[in-house]
Enzyme design. Structure first.
Site, short mmCIF file in Angstrom:
data_model
loop_
_atom_site.label_atom_id
_atom_site.label_comp_id
_atom_site.label_asym_id
_atom_site.label_seq_id
_atom_site.Cartn_x
_atom_site.Cartn_y
_atom_site.Cartn_z
N LEU A 128 0.84 -1.21 0.00
CA LEU A 128 0.00 0.00 0.00
C LEU A 128 0.87 1.25 0.00
O LEU A 128 2.04 1.20 0.39
CB LEU A 128 -0.91 -0.04 1.24
CG LEU A 128 -1.93 -1.19 1.20
CD1 LEU A 128 -2.49 -1.48 2.59
CD2 LEU A 128 -3.06 -0.86 0.22
N PRO A 129 0.28 2.40 -0.40
CA PRO A 129 1.12 3.60 -0.59
C PRO A 129 1.83 4.09 0.67
O PRO A 129 3.00 4.44 0.61
CB PRO A 129 0.12 4.66 -1.07
CG PRO A 129 -1.07 3.90 -1.56
CD PRO A 129 -1.09 2.60 -0.84
N THR A 160 6.20 0.81 2.25
CA THR A 160 7.11 1.69 3.00
C THR A 160 6.26 2.66 3.79
O THR A 160 5.58 3.52 3.20
CB THR A 160 8.03 2.47 2.04
OG1 THR A 160 8.67 1.54 1.17
CG2 THR A 160 9.08 3.24 2.84
N LYS A 176 14.84 0.55 5.12
CA LYS A 176 14.30 0.99 3.83
C LYS A 176 14.42 2.52 3.68
O LYS A 176 14.72 3.02 2.59
CB LYS A 176 12.84 0.54 3.75
CG LYS A 176 12.03 1.10 2.61
CD LYS A 176 12.44 0.58 1.26
CE LYS A 176 11.54 1.18 0.18
NZ LYS A 176 12.07 0.98 -1.16
N LYS A 183 7.41 10.99 0.25
CA LYS A 183 6.97 10.42 1.54
C LYS A 183 8.13 9.70 2.22
O LYS A 183 8.35 9.86 3.42
CB LYS A 183 5.81 9.43 1.28
CG LYS A 183 5.52 8.48 2.42
CD LYS A 183 4.96 7.13 1.94
CE LYS A 183 5.94 6.36 1.08
NZ LYS A 183 5.58 5.00 0.76
P1 NAD Z 1 0.93 2.26 -6.24
O1 NAD Z 1 0.31 3.57 -5.91
O2 NAD Z 1 1.25 1.92 -7.65
O3 NAD Z 1 0.01 1.06 -5.65
C1 NAD Z 1 -0.66 1.12 -4.44
C2 NAD Z 1 -2.00 0.39 -4.60
O4 NAD Z 1 -2.68 0.40 -3.34
C3 NAD Z 1 -2.93 1.08 -5.61
O5 NAD Z 1 -3.37 0.12 -6.56
C4 NAD Z 1 -4.09 1.60 -4.75
O6 NAD Z 1 -5.35 1.58 -5.41
C5 NAD Z 1 -4.06 0.63 -3.58
N1 NAD Z 1 -4.69 1.17 -2.38
C6 NAD Z 1 -4.44 2.36 -1.78
N2 NAD Z 1 -5.20 2.50 -0.69
C7 NAD Z 1 -5.94 1.37 -0.58
C8 NAD Z 1 -6.93 0.92 0.35
N3 NAD Z 1 -7.28 1.68 1.39
N4 NAD Z 1 -7.50 -0.29 0.14
C9 NAD Z 1 -7.14 -1.05 -0.93
N5 NAD Z 1 -6.20 -0.69 -1.83
C10 NAD Z 1 -5.63 0.52 -1.66
O7 NAD Z 1 2.24 2.18 -5.33
P2 NAD Z 1 3.52 1.22 -5.56
O8 NAD Z 1 4.51 1.97 -6.39
O9 NAD Z 1 3.06 -0.14 -5.96
O10 NAD Z 1 4.09 1.18 -4.07
C11 NAD Z 1 3.51 0.40 -3.04
C12 NAD Z 1 4.40 0.52 -1.81
O11 NAD Z 1 5.70 -0.02 -2.11
C13 NAD Z 1 4.63 1.96 -1.35
O12 NAD Z 1 4.70 1.99 0.06
C14 NAD Z 1 5.95 2.34 -1.99
O13 NAD Z 1 6.61 3.36 -1.27
C15 NAD Z 1 6.68 1.02 -1.93
N6 NAD Z 1 7.71 0.79 -2.98
C16 NAD Z 1 7.53 1.21 -4.28
C17 NAD Z 1 8.52 0.96 -5.23
C18 NAD Z 1 8.38 1.37 -6.69
O14 NAD Z 1 9.40 1.40 -7.40
N7 NAD Z 1 7.18 1.66 -7.20
C19 NAD Z 1 9.69 0.29 -4.86
C20 NAD Z 1 9.84 -0.15 -3.55
C21 NAD Z 1 8.83 0.11 -2.61
#
Ligand code: NAD
Length: 301
Positions: free
Chosen positions: A68-69, A98, A173, A242
């Site tokens: 999740l975000p 994260t 992280k 963030k």
């Molecule tokens: P993203 O925004 O692409 O995906 C997050 C998903 O969570 C979305 O599909 C959203 O609809 C869903 N969501 C949000 N609130 C929700 C809720 N209340 N109930 C159900 N679903 C919900 O984000 P991401 O890039 O996939 O990142 C996810 C996590 O991983 C974050 O914490 C980010 O910091 C971390 N991360 C991202 C990356 C990257 O390169 N994208 C790398 C490492 C870590």
């Protein structure tokens, strides 16, 4: 051989989507939920089974992954009326998001009060790492639980045990992402300077990657998403911001000054202010293109 199991997975975005695929390819059954219907539909097309809420997932799966975000989203998925806390089956929540150490401790306490284990397990390595199963997976939880989860976590990448206390994975992280963001910001400055002086940005990257300036931005993000002009590395600038903000909050609480970190955070704040909430991590380089009045693009050979 690990036996085939049923897992829950909530949050099917840039990272969650490909991680679900890894579990499916390993032969597991994956019950999924995302509040975004399109993300849910993509996971179903990959072979996952849709559920209509976090609670529905928690009624059917003992181990549930979250991607999740941020902290508020994790808190919501845990504590909302249709959240994980009310689930009949859930025993363990593995949080790949994260969210920072404080939110991890809060999540661990809320779940622990119901006898549900919280595993603090953020990941690093981007969409490519999630697709290939080459992420760095940094996990904090009691050792016996870690040993139990290790076979399934290995689907995502290389495992690192950070200790028993919730938040240690998050702290690791944040340190990593501070460096990743600093690399994006400072590489943008160096590349704009060189490009404006007449160097070919493609050649610049070749030299840097053969020399001591090499970093994760010069190795991957710039060749893929800046020189091509696509600015789509698949990590939102808002999420990177963030992460650096959480890192600075933590360092301030610990009494460790971060002068450079504060400048890096402001670069991400400006990127979001200029390019909006959907800005990509690599849009930091677009800022420098604008400020320097010079494109950072591959010269046509
Ligand atoms: P993203 O925004 O692409 O995906 C997050 C998903 O969570 C979305 O599909 C959203 O609809 C869903 N969501 C949000 N609130 C929700 C809720 N209340 N109930 C159900 N679903 C919900 O984000 P991401 O890039 O996939 O990142 C996810 C996590 O991983 C974050 O914490 C980010 O910091 C971390 N991360 C991202 C990356 C990257 O390169 N994208 C790398 C490492 C870590």
């Amino acid at each position: 051989m690990m036996s085939k199991q049923t897992f829950g997975f909530i949050g099917l975005g840039n990272m969650g989507g490909p991680m679900v695929k890894r579990l499916l390819h390993a032969g597991h059954t994956v019950l999924v939920f995302d509040r975004d219907a399109a993300a849910l539909a993509r996971a179903v097309a990959d072979g996952a089974q849709a559920r209509s809420s976090a609670l529905d997932v928690a009624d059917a799966a003992a181990t549930i992954f979250l991607s999740l975000p941020d902290g508020p989203a994790v808190q919501h998925v845990i504590s909302a009326q249709d959240g994980l806390l009310q689930g009949k089956r859930v025993k363990c929540v593995v949080d790949l998001s994260t969210i920072g150490p404080r939110a991890a401790v809060a999540a661990s306490q809320a779940l622990g009060a119901r006898g549900i284990a919280y595993v603090d397990s953020p990941v690093s390595g981007g969409i490519g790492g999630a697709e290939r199963g080459t992420l760095a997976v940094m996990t904090a939880c009691p050792q016996p639980l870690y040993d139990e989860l290790a076979p399934v976590l290995k689907n995502f990448g290389r495992l690192f045990y950070m200790g028993a206390g919730p938040g240690l994975g998050q702290t690791m992280k944040l340190a990593n992402n501070l460096l990743s963001a600093a690399a994006v910001a400072i590489t943008s400055e160096a590349m704009a300077m060189g490009a404006k002086a007449g160097l070919d940005p493609g050649v610049m990257l070749e030299v840097i990657n053969a020399g001591s300036g090499r970093n994760s931005a010069t190795m991957e993000k710039f060749p893929k998403a800046v020189l091509t002009g696509t600015f789509n590395i698949g990590f939102a600038a808002r999420l990177a911001c963030k992460d650096v903000r959480l890192c600075l909050e933590e360092s301030e609480a610990l009494g460790v000054p971060m002068v450079v970190g504060a400048a890096v955070r402001e670069m991400l704040v400006v990127t979001n202010a200029v390019y909006g909430k959907d800005a990509d991590y690599t849009d930091v380089a677009r800022l420098l293109e604008t400020w320097g009045g010079v494109p950072i693009r591959q010269h046509v050979k």
